[in-house]
Design a protein around this motif. Structure first.
Motif, PDB file in Angstrom:
ATOM      1  N   GLY A 113       6.972   0.868   5.579  1.00 14.72           N
ATOM      2  CA  GLY A 113       6.868   1.213   7.100  1.00 14.72           C
ATOM      3  C   GLY A 113       5.480   0.768   7.531  1.00 14.72           C
ATOM      4  N   ILE A 114       4.709  -0.150   7.000  1.00 13.57           N
ATOM      5  CA  ILE A 114       3.500  -0.466   7.267  1.00 13.57           C
ATOM      6  C   ILE A 114       3.613  -1.452   8.656  1.00 13.57           C
ATOM      7  CG2 ILE A 114       2.252  -0.014   5.157  1.00 13.57           C
ATOM      8  CD1 ILE A 114       2.091  -3.359   5.005  1.00 13.57           C
TER       9      ILE A 114
ATOM     10  N   ALA B 166       3.599   3.411  -2.394  1.00  8.39           N
ATOM     11  CA  ALA B 166       3.308   3.172  -1.110  1.00  8.39           C
ATOM     12  C   ALA B 166       4.767   3.191  -0.204  1.00  8.39           C
ATOM     13  CB  ALA B 166       2.839   1.813  -0.972  1.00  8.39           C
ATOM     14  N   GLY B 167       5.817   2.722  -0.980  1.00  9.45           N
ATOM     15  CA  GLY B 167       7.020   2.474  -0.255  1.00  9.45           C
ATOM     16  C   GLY B 167       7.988   3.690  -0.562  1.00  9.45           C
ATOM     17  N   LEU B 168       7.987   4.248  -1.775  1.00 10.27           N
ATOM     18  CA  LEU B 168       8.809   5.286  -2.433  1.00 10.27           C
ATOM     19  C   LEU B 168       8.085   6.500  -2.506  1.00 10.27           C
ATOM     20  CD1 LEU B 168      10.493   3.048  -4.908  1.00 10.27           C
ATOM     21  CD2 LEU B 168      11.242   3.394  -2.565  1.00 10.27           C
ATOM     22  N   GLY B 169       6.884   6.767  -2.210  1.00  9.69           N
ATOM     23  CA  GLY B 169       6.352   7.994  -2.500  1.00  9.69           C
ATOM     24  C   GLY B 169       6.332   8.999  -1.395  1.00  9.69           C
ATOM     25  N   HIS B 170       7.047   8.850  -0.300  1.00  7.20           N
ATOM     26  CA  HIS B 170       7.050   9.702   0.868  1.00  7.20           C
ATOM     27  C   HIS B 170       5.871  10.285   1.169  1.00  7.20           C
ATOM     28  CE1 HIS B 170      11.378   9.407  -0.088  1.00  7.20           C
ATOM     29  NE2 HIS B 170      11.186   9.743  -1.301  1.00  7.20           N
ATOM     30  N   GLY B 171       4.584   9.679   1.036  1.00  9.11           N
ATOM     31  CA  GLY B 171       3.405  10.130   1.614  1.00  9.11           C
ATOM     32  C   GLY B 171       3.358   9.710   3.004  1.00  9.11           C
ATOM     33  N   SER B 172       2.087  10.077   3.641  1.00 11.17           N
ATOM     34  CA  SER B 172       1.528   9.685   5.066  1.00 11.17           C
ATOM     35  C   SER B 172       1.936   8.382   5.339  1.00 11.17           C
ATOM     36  CB  SER B 172       0.495  10.376   5.283  1.00 11.17           C
ATOM     37  OG  SER B 172      -0.603   9.980   4.921  1.00 11.17           O
ATOM     38  N   ARG B 173       1.813   7.592   6.428  1.00 13.38           N
ATOM     39  CA  ARG B 173       1.695   6.236   6.902  1.00 13.38           C
ATOM     40  C   ARG B 173       0.413   5.785   6.185  1.00 13.38           C
ATOM     41  NH1 ARG B 173       3.638   3.352  12.331  1.00 13.38           N
ATOM     42  NH2 ARG B 173       3.409   1.198  11.273  1.00 13.38           N
ATOM     43  N   THR B 174      -0.643   6.660   6.542  1.00 14.64           N
ATOM     44  CA  THR B 174      -2.059   6.203   6.062  1.00 14.64           C
ATOM     45  C   THR B 174      -2.191   6.015   4.654  1.00 14.64           C
ATOM     46  OG1 THR B 174      -2.943   7.638   8.015  1.00 14.64           O
ATOM     47  CG2 THR B 174      -4.326   6.883   6.314  1.00 14.64           C
ATOM     48  N   MET B 175      -1.740   6.837   3.968  1.00 15.06           N
ATOM     49  CA  MET B 175      -1.447   6.878   2.570  1.00 15.06           C
ATOM     50  C   MET B 175      -0.837   5.520   1.991  1.00 15.06           C
ATOM     51  SD  MET B 175      -1.333  10.887   1.084  1.00 15.06           S
ATOM     52  CE  MET B 175      -1.257  10.249  -0.531  1.00 15.06           C
ATOM     53  N   ALA B 176       0.405   5.338   2.673  1.00 16.45           N
ATOM     54  CA  ALA B 176       1.060   4.188   2.156  1.00 16.45           C
ATOM     55  C   ALA B 176       0.257   2.910   2.468  1.00 16.45           C
ATOM     56  CB  ALA B 176       2.380   4.055   3.159  1.00 16.45           C
ATOM     57  N   THR B 177      -0.294   2.834   3.882  1.00 18.93           N
ATOM     58  CA  THR B 177      -0.815   1.602   4.189  1.00 18.93           C
ATOM     59  C   THR B 177      -2.085   1.111   3.060  1.00 18.93           C
ATOM     60  OG1 THR B 177      -0.540   1.913   6.437  1.00 18.93           O
ATOM     61  CG2 THR B 177      -2.601   0.469   5.934  1.00 18.93           C
ATOM     62  N   ALA B 178      -2.824   2.441   2.695  1.00 18.88           N
ATOM     63  CA  ALA B 178      -3.958   2.250   1.681  1.00 18.88           C
ATOM     64  C   ALA B 178      -3.516   1.966   0.418  1.00 18.88           C
ATOM     65  CB  ALA B 178      -4.789   3.536   1.656  1.00 18.88           C
ATOM     66  N   ALA B 179      -2.378   2.530  -0.090  1.00 18.18           N
ATOM     67  CA  ALA B 179      -1.873   1.861  -1.380  1.00 18.18           C
ATOM     68  C   ALA B 179      -1.392   0.608  -1.177  1.00 18.18           C
ATOM     69  CB  ALA B 179      -0.661   2.906  -1.811  1.00 18.18           C
ATOM     70  N   PHE B 180      -0.755   0.007  -0.253  1.00 18.97           N
ATOM     71  CA  PHE B 180      -0.219  -1.338  -0.202  1.00 18.97           C
ATOM     72  C   PHE B 180      -1.570  -2.243  -0.227  1.00 18.97           C
ATOM     73  CE2 PHE B 180       1.561  -4.877   2.152  1.00 18.97           C
ATOM     74  CZ  PHE B 180       2.637  -5.085   1.478  1.00 18.97           C
ATOM     75  N   ILE B 181      -2.597  -1.969   0.660  1.00 19.79           N
ATOM     76  CA  ILE B 181      -3.596  -2.718   0.598  1.00 19.79           C
ATOM     77  C   ILE B 181      -4.119  -2.801  -0.778  1.00 19.79           C
ATOM     78  CG2 ILE B 181      -6.150  -3.005   1.423  1.00 19.79           C
ATOM     79  CD1 ILE B 181      -5.189  -2.054   4.250  1.00 19.79           C
ATOM     80  N   SER B 182      -4.361  -1.552  -1.539  1.00 18.36           N
ATOM     81  CA  SER B 182      -4.896  -1.410  -2.983  1.00 18.36           C
ATOM     82  C   SER B 182      -4.215  -2.425  -3.846  1.00 18.36           C
ATOM     83  CB  SER B 182      -4.767  -0.153  -3.294  1.00 18.36           C
ATOM     84  OG  SER B 182      -5.692   0.703  -2.378  1.00 18.36           O
ATOM     85  N   THR B 183      -2.648  -2.421  -3.669  1.00 17.69           N
ATOM     86  CA  THR B 183      -1.908  -3.583  -4.443  1.00 17.69           C
ATOM     87  C   THR B 183      -2.314  -4.687  -4.400  1.00 17.69           C
ATOM     88  OG1 THR B 183      -0.062  -2.150  -3.912  1.00 17.69           O
ATOM     89  CG2 THR B 183       0.444  -4.362  -4.725  1.00 17.69           C
ATOM     90  N   TYR B 184      -2.667  -5.342  -3.154  1.00  8.87           N
ATOM     91  CA  TYR B 184      -3.086  -6.831  -3.009  1.00  8.87           C
ATOM     92  C   TYR B 184      -4.394  -6.702  -3.686  1.00  8.87           C
ATOM     93  CZ  TYR B 184       0.528  -8.702   0.032  1.00  8.87           C
ATOM     94  OH  TYR B 184       1.727  -9.136   0.421  1.00  8.87           O
ATOM     95  N   ALA B 185      -5.421  -5.778  -3.660  1.00 10.54           N
ATOM     96  CA  ALA B 185      -6.736  -5.746  -4.273  1.00 10.54           C
ATOM     97  C   ALA B 185      -6.363  -5.919  -5.677  1.00 10.54           C
ATOM     98  CB  ALA B 185      -7.467  -4.477  -3.714  1.00 10.54           C
TER      99      ALA B 185
END
Length: 430
Positions: free
Chosen positions: A244-245, A298-317
């Motif tokens: 949902g980013i 990021a997508g399945l962890g049911h965390g906040s949107r901010t955490m999901a966004t940070a995790a998604f960016i970390s994936t690319y890093a």
């Protein structure tokens, strides 16, 4: 670096800078700016990839027979014509034809540039030369993309024409720079594999009989399929649908990927250039496994949107960290496996494998990332673990120097510093 290598690297960086101007905006340009529709934009992207698959099987033999320089100049001019024509395309036929020219030209340039780097380097300097090429290419793409993003305006088609004009000019600069290079004959390949000495050796049969090269191509397919083939397709679809980013976050994630490569490349190089290549690649598989687990959170962890966004960016890093480890490892290994008379064919074969992975990856990952979120993550976790397994198996096929080039450098250093008056010690009696 010598003068020839400096010019090659400078031309490579400038052409990457030109590509960065247009690559992120090609779909938008065709579909929306020229109002040719999403289906036409998809066809243009498909033709771009298909053209590479058509020309690469023939490129390597031409490089080995005529040398990489004329092939690089021809490819750069062809890509320049394609880019300029794309900037003026108003209809479906012209857009498709322009994409074919652009795709064929850029595909031909890849193995030609790689072969020129091989010719201008030695086994001991090749690792650093390819790392520098990857660093400059990513820096050029990143800077070009940032500047291009400040210029483009969907309501003004002329801004896109300007972008493609800059890209065409950069390809011509590459051609002009390459034409001034005085290439040495590849004397550094004197230690080429024995296959080169076989009567009538050469061609596809020799390559297919080279088990280490076949295994490396298989490993390369999995590498490109599990990473590059997902960046702008499956992983992007997964991020927007499952995590949902915001779509704008995709640009930030790609920027994070490039930033990690630019910042970490030479730090990573110091850590990996004296280690076994097979184990470095295996470590990349583990890093990318962790990256996919983070994407799953990021997508399945049911965390906040901010955490999901940070995790998604970390994936690319994390993917960027793995790429920085691969750049001084895989491309030099292709060169070290190649017989002296087949360097172009080996580079072209590996480039063909890369293009196949980049064509199949989005086709498989895109639908999965958009709809099958759990299976998508599990599939690519397994692919990443497979990278580690395949890398360790490849290591058993490599000679000690192929797997760890620093061993060859050390042995040459000992010979170079041996006193000329030294005589071999007499054999012990009895």
């Amino acid at each position: 670096m010598g003068a020839a290598m400096r010019r090659i690297q400078a031309g490579n960086a400038l052409s990457a800078f030109g590509l960065g101007f247009t690559v992120p905006y090609l779909y938008v340009y065709v579909a929306q700016v020229r109002d040719l529709g999403a289906s036409t934009a998809g066809a243009v992207l498909a033709v771009f990839a298909l053209a590479a698959l058509v020309v690469l099987p023939f490129t390597g033999r031409v490089i080995d027979r005529r040398g990489p320089l004329p092939v690089l100049v021809t490819g750069a001019v062809l890509a320049s014509v394609g880019a300029f024509a794309m900037g003026l395309s108003w209809s479906v036929p012209t857009a498709v034809l322009s994409a074919a020219l652009l795709g064929a030209g850029t595909a031909v340039m890849q193995p030609a540039l790689a072969t020129m780097i091989v010719w201008c380097s030695t086994p001991s300097t090749r690792t650093r030369a390819f790392a520098t090429q990857f660093f400059l290419a990513n820096l050029g793409l990143g800077v070009g993309g940032l500047i291009g993003g400040q210029i483009v305006d969907e309501s003004r088609p002329g801004t896109f024409t300007l972008l493609f004009g800059v890209e065409a000019a950069m390809f011509l600069v590459l051609a002009a720079t390459a034409a001034t290079v005085r290439l040495p004959r590849p004397a550094a390949l004197a230690g080429a594999p024995a296959e080169d000495a076989r009567p009538g050796g050469g061609g596809l049969r020799t390559m297919l009989a080279h088990r280490a090269m076949v295994q490396l191509c298989g490993l390369g397919f999995v590498l490109f399929f599990a990473c590059y083939g997902q960046f702008e397709s499956g992983l992007a679809a997964y991020g927007t649908e499952a995590a949902g980013i915001d779509p704008s976050t995709l640009g930030i994630a790609l920027a994070a990927n490039t930033a990690v490569i630019v910042v970490a490349q030479f730090v990573v190089l110091r850590l990996v250039e004296r280690r076994r290549r097979s184990r470095v690649i295996a470590a990349v598989g583990l890093i990318w496994t962790f990256a996919w687990v983070v994407a799953g959170f990021a997508g399945l962890g049911h965390g906040s949107r901010t955490m999901a966004t940070a995790a998604f960016i970390s994936t690319y890093a994390l993917f960027g960290l793995g790429e920085a480890m691969l750049s001084p490892t895989v491309a030099p290994l292709v060169a070290d496996l190649a017989p002296a008379s087949m360097v172009g064919q080996y580079n072209s074969a590996f480039a063909l494998v890369k293009q196949l992975a980049l064509a199949i990856g989005p086709a498989v990952g895109g639908p999965m990332g958009a709809t099958l979120h759990g299976p998508y993550i599990v599939t690519f976790v397994l692919f990443s673990l497979g990278i580690s397994v395949l890398a360790l198996r490849l290591g058993r096929r490599l000679t000690p120097v192929q797997d760890r080039p620093s061993l060859g450098s050390a042995s040459r250093l000992v010979v170079r510093h041996m006193p000329e008056s030294a005589e071999p010690a007499p054999a012990p009696a009895g």
